[in-house]
Scaffold this active site. Structure first.
Site, PDB file in Angstrom:
ATOM      1  N   SER A  15       4.035  20.009  35.399  1.00  0.00           N
ATOM      2  CA  SER A  15       3.922  19.587  35.809  1.00  0.00           C
ATOM      3  C   SER A  15       4.428  20.543  37.591  1.00  0.00           C
ATOM      4  CB  SER A  15       4.251  18.542  36.247  1.00  0.00           C
ATOM      5  OG  SER A  15       4.447  17.244  35.353  1.00  0.00           O
ATOM      6  N   ARG A  38       9.675  18.946  45.379  1.00  0.00           N
ATOM      7  CA  ARG A  38      10.115  17.868  44.040  1.00  0.00           C
ATOM      8  C   ARG A  38       8.833  16.992  45.196  1.00  0.00           C
ATOM      9  NH1 ARG A  38      13.079  16.380  40.035  1.00  0.00           N
ATOM     10  NH2 ARG A  38      13.126  18.976  39.010  1.00  0.00           N
ATOM     11  N   HIS A  41       5.666  16.982  43.725  1.00  0.00           N
ATOM     12  CA  HIS A  41       6.124  16.413  42.340  1.00  0.00           C
ATOM     13  C   HIS A  41       6.236  14.631  41.998  1.00  0.00           C
ATOM     14  CE1 HIS A  41       8.074  15.926  38.246  1.00  0.00           C
ATOM     15  NE2 HIS A  41       7.028  16.071  37.416  1.00  0.00           N
TER      16      HIS A  41
END
Length: 209
Positions: A15, A38, A41
């Site tokens: 990812s 993050r 993500h």
């Protein structure tokens, strides 16, 4: 359309590779990259590349607080649940959310204010080094700003990620203007998942320092 066959342990790594590829020429400084990556993500929303504000030395301040065993306080139990407990334990940290506490509920009703604001007051009364992560309630940020201005409570870091429409943008800008170390998602976007993601990114960064 073909599926990618990825082992479960490799899904997160893959990812992040996709995010990096889609960012292309848009680069991030090393000190904030893990946090922004993050957030993207967690949400699949590349707007976080542009809307994440970091006050000067915010990341280093947060990492120092984590190394010193800071208490994380969140404004939702969802954010609390999303913060990696093993990572907290590695640094002698812990996390609390006071929103469902009976004393917070009764005081909020008595004073005619939100539980989020009373939760800030409860955190302030602890006398602890606190990283305060807000993913839902702008009233928490507003109450934090009041404490910061009066000097009654100054968190080591404020993570300002409330999502929505009423006073969300304004409360985030108030925290930025307060001068407190902060990481803020400017605009309307955010959420408990993003607040937890920022906390986890900081904890994982502390693992590597």
């Amino acid at each position: 359309m073909e599926l990618e066959y990825i082992l479960p342990k490799d899904i997160e790594r893959r990812s992040f590779e996709i995010i990096e590829a889609e960012l292309g020429e848009r680069k991030l400084p090393d000190d904030i990259k893990p946090i922004v990556m993050r957030a993207i993500h967690t949400t699949a929303d590349f707007d976080y590349y542009d809307n994440m504000f970091f006050s000067e030395n915010a990341v280093e301040t947060a990492l120092s607080a984590i190394r010193e065993g800071a208490l994380f306080v969140t404004d939702t139990n969802m954010a609390k649940a999303g913060i990696n407990k093993a990572a907290l334990a590695r640094h002698g940290c812990s996390v609390e959310c006071f929103m469902a506490d009976s004393d917070v509920a009764s005081e909020a009703a008595e004073r005619g204010i939100t539980r989020a604001a009373v939760s800030v007051d409860k955190a302030a009364s602890l006398g602890r080094d606190i990283i305060y992560a807000v993913g839902n309630a702008p009233t928490a940020l507003i109450r934090l700003k009041e404490h910061i201005e009066s000097g009654t409570f100054v968190p080591r870091l404020v993570i300002g990620m409330p999502v929505g429409f009423v006073n969300v943008v304004q409360s985030k800008e108030m925290i930025i203007e307060s001068g407190v170390p902060c990481i803020v998602a400017r605009g309307r976007k955010g959420g408990s998942n993003v607040a937890a993601a920022v906390c986890n990114a900081l904890l994982y960064m502390a693992d590597r320092r």
